[in-house]
Design an enzyme around this catalytic site. Structure first.
Site, PDB file in Angstrom:
ATOM      1  N   ASP A  81       0.722  -1.343   0.089  1.00 55.38           N
ATOM      2  CA  ASP A  81      -0.052  -0.058   0.056  1.00 55.38           C
ATOM      3  C   ASP A  81       0.719   1.375  -0.129  1.00 55.38           C
ATOM      4  O   ASP A  81       0.296   2.354   0.002  1.00 55.38           O
ATOM      5  CB  ASP A  81      -0.918   0.058   1.177  1.00 55.38           C
ATOM      6  CG  ASP A  81      -2.193  -0.729   0.779  1.00 55.38           C
ATOM      7  OD1 ASP A  81      -2.582  -0.998  -0.362  1.00 55.38           O
ATOM      8  OD2 ASP A  81      -2.930  -0.916   1.677  1.00 55.38           O
ATOM      9  N   ASP A  91     -14.908  35.014 -33.904  1.00 54.25           N
ATOM     10  CA  ASP A  91     -13.997  33.767 -33.849  1.00 54.25           C
ATOM     11  C   ASP A  91     -14.547  32.804 -33.412  1.00 54.25           C
ATOM     12  O   ASP A  91     -14.345  31.664 -33.511  1.00 54.25           O
ATOM     13  CB  ASP A  91     -12.725  34.261 -33.228  1.00 54.25           C
ATOM     14  CG  ASP A  91     -11.430  34.612 -34.156  1.00 54.25           C
ATOM     15  OD1 ASP A  91     -11.875  34.600 -35.269  1.00 54.25           O
ATOM     16  OD2 ASP A  91     -10.461  34.653 -33.673  1.00 54.25           O
ATOM     17  N   LEU A 138      -9.917  21.453 -35.247  1.00 55.64           N
ATOM     18  CA  LEU A 138     -10.532  21.978 -36.729  1.00 55.64           C
ATOM     19  C   LEU A 138      -9.187  21.809 -37.379  1.00 55.64           C
ATOM     20  O   LEU A 138      -9.159  21.634 -38.651  1.00 55.64           O
ATOM     21  CB  LEU A 138     -11.355  23.172 -36.367  1.00 55.64           C
ATOM     22  CG  LEU A 138     -11.875  23.856 -37.841  1.00 55.64           C
ATOM     23  CD1 LEU A 138     -12.987  23.022 -38.051  1.00 55.64           C
ATOM     24  CD2 LEU A 138     -12.056  25.300 -37.395  1.00 55.64           C
TER      25      LEU A 138
HETATM   26  S1  SF4 Z   1      -7.102  -2.950  -2.726  1.00 53.53           S
HETATM   27 FE1  SF4 Z   1      -6.850  -1.801  -0.720  1.00 53.53          FE
HETATM   28  S2  SF4 Z   1      -5.371  -3.099   0.495  1.00 53.53           S
HETATM   29 FE2  SF4 Z   1      -5.412  -3.678  -1.722  1.00 53.53          FE
HETATM   30  S3  SF4 Z   1      -3.768  -2.603  -2.752  1.00 53.53           S
HETATM   31 FE3  SF4 Z   1      -5.543  -1.400  -2.973  1.00 53.53          FE
HETATM   32  S4  SF4 Z   1      -5.751  -0.056  -1.593  1.00 53.53           S
HETATM   33 FE4  SF4 Z   1      -4.302  -1.508  -0.837  1.00 53.53          FE
END
Ligand code: SF4
Length: 587
Positions: A36, A303, A439
């Protein structure tokens, strides 16, 4: 939850990261697996921030799951506090960590750290990023201000005009909702600040963008809250209204009309006389200054008149979509053929607006559904997010970005707001230029073989050197099969071509004389005597050439070419036939 290649919004903990990253002195401990940490890149790569987000990840791994992950949370909170010494902490979890059910927020609250802890419970499987940002901001504001909330029964606030008259000062307002990773939020804050100062109104606190934890505690000292981005700040502003009686300025000043309405609302709420600014803005015509926009003048100019009625599709978050649709329809004279949002929380407002202009709203976070809608509606301009930019590019339609999600090019080095009068200037430029360029490119492509655009052509304003065109190009196309622009390159400097009678028989000619490729020559009919044709075939090179034409005019080009071919006894359409038809109908 479904797997997808692209997504309009991240999970709600990314929304919480946007709040933490926007502020100073706030730290976020996120119970999350190692992978993450990718979320850091959203801020350092897309927004090119010079610092990592203030986030500590617990980064648990598979082998940790058999052990005490709750202790991992507590250790991470302790370490983060010791290392960063924040003024307040957010503690929450990502999607995967939610499944472990460690309740990191409650764990952190039980640790008796000497700073406020804001526990975040953001259901990752049913909510998304904007909701996560809104909920985080609301809980932060509430946690820090709850101890200061007036006791029930306390006299309600005096109206703002009475307070500022009594205290002999200018009104002051908070700007709420701007965040990291928001679309042009940084520049909007600067522009709205300038506009309000021009009106005689001071900015007390801007939050969450650039705010400190102490600033959040000062929010109730302001006379009113200006909600710039309802997706993020509406919930917090409504709580401040309920708890502290603070009025809300709700008009989002995107577009000239909305900016005028915003100024009027500021006048109503604070009691300042906004007439001079409005009159100054309305007075100008062709001179730009900071207090007015060039959009009304430019959009009325000669224009721009060919832009009237352009078919536009609008998609993004609700705030920007509603503003963009109104600008498109009421300020630029476009025809809004489709509108939609990925943000279900604000779907109702978009549906209502769509109904008011007689179109169906597309409420979806599936970019494939959006792509199908764009294909179906065949607009001439798409106003959307970076996803629609990709979609439009694939379909060959001009596009301008109006909303998050954004990419690097949506965080320009220059000042480039969407709000206020300068924002209206930026919008005019960003929307109209793709149409102009589209265009221009289309015309350049269609006329690329005409003598004026040939390599040997001299600038059109230098008449004397026109004779410098190569002699071979200067010959009229005497061998031109249909007497039209069958071989445009050899048609340079010729007087008006004379099309022959469509019913007149034509003698067969050498393929090279009519510009056929070898492939086309092989499939050329034996007799070139014109006979009635009811079925035409597109040869490969011609079909490929047709595909280069923008798709919104391709259908018409195809029909015209086929009609031309049938009228002229041509059963097989070559590249030349395509350009002959173009010249024929373009006369
Ligand atoms: S789904 Fe949620 S837990 Fe899985 S990588 Fe994405 S953010 Fe992280």
């Amino acid at each position: 939850m479904e797997l997808t290649l692209w997504t309009y919004e991240g999970p709600p903990h990314v929304g919480a990261m946007r709040i933490a990253t926007s502020m100073k002195g706030l730290h976020y401990v996120l119970h999350a697996p190692q992978g993450d940490t990718y979320a850091d890149l959203l801020f350092t790569m897309i927004e090119r921030r010079d610092q990592r987000p203030p986030v500590t990840y617990t980064t648990f791994q598979a082998r940790d799951l058999g052990g005490d992950t709750a202790e991992l949370v507590k250790q991470s909170v302790r370490d983060a506090y010791e290392r960063f010494k924040p003024d307040a902490m957010l503690v929450g979890e990502s999607c995967t960590a939610e499944l472990i059910q460690d309740q990191p927020g409650s764990l952190a609250q039980g640790m008796n750290l000497p700073v406020p802890i804001v526990p975040l419970e953001l259901p990752a499987y049913s909510k998304k990023e904007n909701w996560g940002a809104s909920e985080t901001f609301y809980h932060l504001v509430r946690t820090l201000l709850l101890p200061m909330q007036p006791a029930p029964g306390t006299a309600s606030r005096e109206p703002v005009p009475a307070v500022i008259a009594r205290e002999g000062r200018r009104p002051r307002v908070n700007l709420l909702g701007a965040t990291a990773l928001g679309f042009r939020n940084r520049d909007d804050v600067r522009e709205v600040t300038r506009l309000l100062q021009d009106l005689g109104v001071d900015i007390h606190v801007c939050a969450p963008l650039n705010a400190t934890v102490a600033d959040i505690r000062r929010l109730p000292e302001a006379d009113a809250n200006v909600v710039l981005y309802p997706e993020v700040a509406d919930t917090a502003a409504r709580w401040l209204q309920k708890a502290f009686g603070m009025p809300i300025v709700k008009t989002v000043p995107i577009g000239v009309l909305a900016t005028r309405e915003f100024i009027e609302e500021i006048g109503r709420v604070t009691g300042v006389d906004v007439t001079p600014v409005l009159e100054r803005e309305r007075a100008g015509t062709a001179q730009a200054d900071a207090s007015r926009s060039m959009l009304p003048w430019y959009s009325r100019s000669v224009d721009s008149t060919y832009l009237t009625g352009k078919r536009v599709f609008v998609f993004g978050d609700a705030t920007h979509v509603l503003a963009a649709a109104r600008i498109a329809k009421d300020e630029l004279g476009f025809n809004v053929v489709g509108i939609g949002t990925y943000d279900r929380a604000f779907a109702r407002a978009v549906r209502e607006y769509a109904a008011s202009i007689g179109v169906d709203a597309l409420i979806s976070d599936d970019y494939l559904a959006v792509e199908a809608k764009v294909s179906e509606l065949a607009p001439e301009l798409v106003l959307g997010t970076q996803m629609e930019r990709h979609i439009a590019k694939r379909l060959g339609v001009p596009c301008a970005v109006i909303s998050a999600p954004i990419h690097v090019q949506d965080v320009p080095a220059r000042h480039s707001p969407q709000m206020g009068f300068e924002g209206a200037n930026v919008i005019f430029d960003t929307w109209v230029h793709p149409l102009m360029m589209g265009l221009e490119e289309h015309l350049l492509h269609m006329f690329r073989d005409d003598f004026e655009f040939g390599d040997g052509a001299s600038p059109s304003h230098l008449h004397a050197s026109a004779a410098a065109v190569a002699p071979a190009q200067a010959q009229a196309p005497s061998s031109d099969r249909l007497g039209t622009l069958a071989t445009p390159r050899t048609f340079a400097n010729s007087p008006t071509p004379t099309p022959i009678d469509a019913h007149e028989p034509v003698a067969p000619e050498a393929a090279s004389a009519v510009g056929l490729t070898e492939e086309e020559e092989e499939s050329r009919p034996v007799s070139a005597v014109r006979t009635p044709v009811t079925v035409v075939t597109w040869l490969g090179p011609a079909e490929a050439e047709l595909k280069k034409i923008p798709f919104f005019v391709r259908g018409k080009a195809r029909r015209n070419t086929e009609r031309y071919a049938m009228d002229h006894g041509i059963s097989e359409i070559t590249v030349d036939t395509l350009y002959d038809a173009k010249a024929y109908y373009g006369r």
